[in-house]
Structure formats: C-alpha cells, structure tokens
Design a protein around this motif. Structure first.
Motif, short mmCIF file in Angstrom:
data_model
loop_
_atom_site.label_atom_id
_atom_site.label_comp_id
_atom_site.label_asym_id
_atom_site.label_seq_id
_atom_site.Cartn_x
_atom_site.Cartn_y
_atom_site.Cartn_z
N LEU A 129 0.71 -1.21 -0.12
CA LEU A 129 -0.03 0.04 -0.06
C LEU A 129 0.94 1.26 -0.07
CD1 LEU A 129 -3.19 0.63 2.06
CD2 LEU A 129 -1.40 2.36 2.05
N ILE A 130 0.60 2.11 -0.94
CA ILE A 130 1.60 3.37 -1.08
C ILE A 130 0.63 4.53 -0.97
CG2 ILE A 130 3.28 4.64 -2.35
CD1 ILE A 130 3.69 1.99 -4.14
N GLY A 131 0.79 5.29 0.28
CA GLY A 131 0.07 6.56 0.65
C GLY A 131 0.08 7.54 -0.29
N ALA A 132 -0.82 8.60 -0.50
CA ALA A 132 -0.95 9.66 -1.12
C ALA A 132 0.36 10.71 -0.86
CB ALA A 132 -1.96 10.45 -0.77
N GLY A 133 1.02 10.84 -2.22
CA GLY A 133 2.03 11.58 -2.40
C GLY A 133 3.39 11.07 -2.18
N ALA A 134 3.47 9.83 -1.81
CA ALA A 134 4.71 9.31 -1.46
C ALA A 134 5.40 9.05 -2.67
CB ALA A 134 4.56 7.65 -0.98
N LYS A 135 6.90 9.07 -2.47
CA LYS A 135 7.86 9.07 -3.71
C LYS A 135 8.70 7.80 -3.46
CE LYS A 135 6.04 13.08 -4.90
NZ LYS A 135 4.82 12.83 -5.19
N VAL A 136 8.86 6.97 -4.45
CA VAL A 136 9.57 5.90 -4.18
C VAL A 136 10.62 5.88 -5.41
CG1 VAL A 136 9.54 3.19 -3.95
CG2 VAL A 136 7.45 4.64 -2.97
N LEU A 137 11.98 6.14 -4.91
CA LEU A 137 12.89 6.53 -5.91
C LEU A 137 13.96 5.77 -6.05
CD1 LEU A 137 12.79 10.38 -5.02
CD2 LEU A 137 11.36 9.26 -6.86
N GLY A 138 14.37 5.25 -7.48
CA GLY A 138 15.45 4.43 -7.76
C GLY A 138 15.34 3.07 -7.83
N PRO A 139 16.47 2.20 -8.16
CA PRO A 139 16.16 0.85 -8.36
C PRO A 139 16.28 0.19 -7.03
CG PRO A 139 18.46 1.66 -8.76
CD PRO A 139 17.70 2.70 -8.43
N ILE A 140 15.47 0.40 -6.26
CA ILE A 140 15.23 -0.22 -4.98
C ILE A 140 13.83 -1.43 -5.06
CG2 ILE A 140 16.10 1.70 -3.61
CD1 ILE A 140 13.20 2.25 -2.74
N THR A 141 14.03 -2.05 -4.02
CA THR A 141 12.97 -3.08 -3.84
C THR A 141 12.09 -2.92 -2.46
OG1 THR A 141 14.43 -4.78 -5.31
CG2 THR A 141 12.40 -5.64 -3.65
N ILE A 142 10.73 -3.08 -2.65
CA ILE A 142 9.97 -2.79 -1.34
C ILE A 142 9.33 -4.20 -1.43
CG2 ILE A 142 8.25 -1.66 -0.61
CD1 ILE A 142 10.43 0.00 -1.11
N GLY A 143 9.34 -4.63 -0.20
CA GLY A 143 9.18 -6.07 0.14
C GLY A 143 7.48 -6.15 0.13
N ASP A 144 7.06 -7.41 -0.01
CA ASP A 144 5.54 -7.65 0.12
C ASP A 144 4.98 -7.28 1.36
OD1 ASP A 144 6.25 -9.03 -2.36
OD2 ASP A 144 5.70 -11.13 -1.38
N ARG A 145 3.79 -6.84 1.28
CA ARG A 145 2.87 -6.47 2.32
C ARG A 145 3.36 -5.25 3.01
NH1 ARG A 145 3.74 -11.35 2.02
NH2 ARG A 145 5.29 -11.53 4.00
N THR A 146 4.00 -4.45 2.48
CA THR A 146 4.75 -3.13 3.07
C THR A 146 3.70 -1.93 2.90
OG1 THR A 146 6.97 -4.00 2.58
CG2 THR A 146 6.76 -1.47 2.84
N ARG A 147 3.61 -1.15 3.85
CA ARG A 147 2.91 0.08 3.96
C ARG A 147 3.92 1.11 3.89
NH1 ARG A 147 -2.30 -1.08 6.70
NH2 ARG A 147 -2.49 1.10 7.11
N ILE A 148 3.42 2.09 3.07
CA ILE A 148 4.24 3.23 2.78
C ILE A 148 3.40 4.44 2.91
CG2 ILE A 148 5.74 4.81 1.15
CD1 ILE A 148 6.44 2.37 -0.44
N GLY A 149 3.78 5.30 4.00
CA GLY A 149 2.78 6.34 4.67
C GLY A 149 2.72 7.57 3.52
N ALA A 150 1.89 8.38 3.66
CA ALA A 150 1.76 9.58 2.91
C ALA A 150 2.70 10.42 2.68
CB ALA A 150 0.38 10.32 3.14
N ASN A 151 3.28 11.00 1.65
CA ASN A 151 4.30 11.86 1.61
C ASN A 151 5.80 11.38 1.90
OD1 ASN A 151 2.73 14.02 0.29
ND2 ASN A 151 1.76 14.35 2.38
N ALA A 152 5.84 9.85 2.17
CA ALA A 152 7.34 9.46 2.53
C ALA A 152 8.34 9.58 1.29
CB ALA A 152 7.07 7.73 2.88
N VAL A 153 9.24 9.59 1.50
CA VAL A 153 10.29 9.47 0.63
C VAL A 153 11.16 8.45 0.69
CG1 VAL A 153 12.29 10.93 -0.76
CG2 VAL A 153 10.21 12.13 -0.01
N VAL A 154 10.99 7.48 -0.17
CA VAL A 154 11.63 6.01 0.11
C VAL A 154 12.78 6.11 -0.86
CG1 VAL A 154 11.55 3.80 0.35
CG2 VAL A 154 9.71 5.30 0.70
N THR A 155 14.14 5.76 -0.38
CA THR A 155 15.13 5.65 -1.43
C THR A 155 16.03 4.38 -1.28
OG1 THR A 155 16.60 6.92 0.07
CG2 THR A 155 15.43 8.25 -1.79
N LYS A 156 15.74 3.57 -0.11
CA LYS A 156 16.23 2.31 0.20
C LYS A 156 15.44 1.18 0.26
CE LYS A 156 19.64 5.08 2.90
NZ LYS A 156 20.10 5.28 4.17
#
Length: 187
Positions: A129-156
């Motif tokens: 689940l990827i919350g509103a406004g989140a930025k997931v950047l680069g050749p990274i891997t997000i594992g199953d069933r992860t929750r990304i909060g609104a406006n988070a900036v994920v680079t790892k």
C-alpha cells in the motif's frame, strides 16, 4: 479473448474491493480513472514491446495521461489487481515493476534517480500500500505487504512487512494490528 475478459472482470472486482464508495460495475467502468489508466497501459505496453511500436506505445500512454492525469510508461510492468485510487498525479516510470494486489493513492511517484539506460525505477512487491504523495525513487525493492505512508520519500530497500514513513523514510516492522490490516485483499 476469454482471458482478456476474465482480466477485465478481475480489474473491476479489484476496484470494488479497494473502494467502499464504488457503487456499481457500470460506474466503475465509466468513471474510475485509475482503471482507465491501467487498461490504456495494457494497450500501450503491447505496442511498446512490438517491433517498431515504441512511438505508438508512447502516444497511447501520453493520451491516457491527458485523459486520466495518471502517467504510466509503457515499459513499466504492472501486476494483477492493481488499484490506483484518486489517481491524479501518479507517475510510474519505465523500468518500474509493480506486484499483484498493490494499492496506489494519488500523487505517488515510482521514479528514477539516474538517466542511464539501466533499471532505474523501483520494484514493488505484492500487497503493498503506497500512501498519497509518496515518492519511491531509484532501483530499490519494496518487500511484500509493506505500507508506505503519505508523503514518505523512500530511497532504500525495505523488507517484507515493513512500514515506511517520513522524509527520508524511516523503516520499522509492522505491529501485529497493522499486519492484520495490510493488503486490501484477504487471501
């Protein structure tokens, strides 16, 4: 052809599961821009992968962007039962890979951080689940069933069953209560 109609029915069910405000199949088919963007992406992707079809694939994706406000590069790989809710401003880059049963809210970017012709966009696992406004950047891997909060900036990278919040995003494991809520599909 039968597989195509089965997939369309599955898409409609995904919207019904993901949006309690969805009133009917007819309304879903006619007014859900996230669904329209996904359907257009399928056409654009087929063209993109065909010999000499890059221009046609991009043309379809740009028309869909104009129509829906959602930009999905025809080279991106989308899983089944993806639900883009209130999708205005969603951007999914060329080398992004999105798993099955993913929910993406408005303003999300699955973007790159390089201009080199390599894998430069994220890989999103199943049930994320990827919350509103989140930025997931680069050749990274997000594992199953992860929750990304609104406006988070994920680079790892993040392992399965994580919660990512903040700028830059900080990672923690889900609580048992959060794990019970993850994924809008009860599997």
């Amino acid at each position: 052809m039968e597989a195509c109609f089965r997939r369309i029915r599955e898409d409609i069910v995904a919207v019904r599961r993901g949006d309690p405000a969805a009133r009917s199949k007819v309304s879903i088919v006619l007014i859900y821009s996230g669904l329209h963007a996904i359907w257009a992406h399928r056409v654009a992707s087929v063209l993109w992968r065909a010999p000499g079809g890059k221009l046609a694939g991009r043309a379809v994706s740009q028309f869909a962007r104009w129509l829906t406000g959602i930009e999905i590069h025809p080279g991106a790989k989308l899983g089944r039962r993806l639900f883009i809710d209130h999708g205005m401003g969603v951007v999914i880059g060329e080398t992004a890979e999105v798993g099955d049963d993913v929910v993406i809210y408005h303003g999300v970017t699955l973007g790159g951080v390089s201009i080199k012709k390599v894998k430069r966009h994220p890989t999103i696992g199943d049930g994320v689940l990827i919350g509103a406004g989140a930025k997931v950047l680069g050749p990274i891997t997000i594992g199953d069933r992860t929750r990304i909060g609104a406006n988070a900036v994920v680079t790892k990278d993040a392992p399965a069953d994580s919660v990512l919040t903040g700028v830059p995003a900080k990672l923690r494991q889900q609580t048992k209560a959060e794990a019970a809520l993850v994924g809008f599909y009860e599997i």
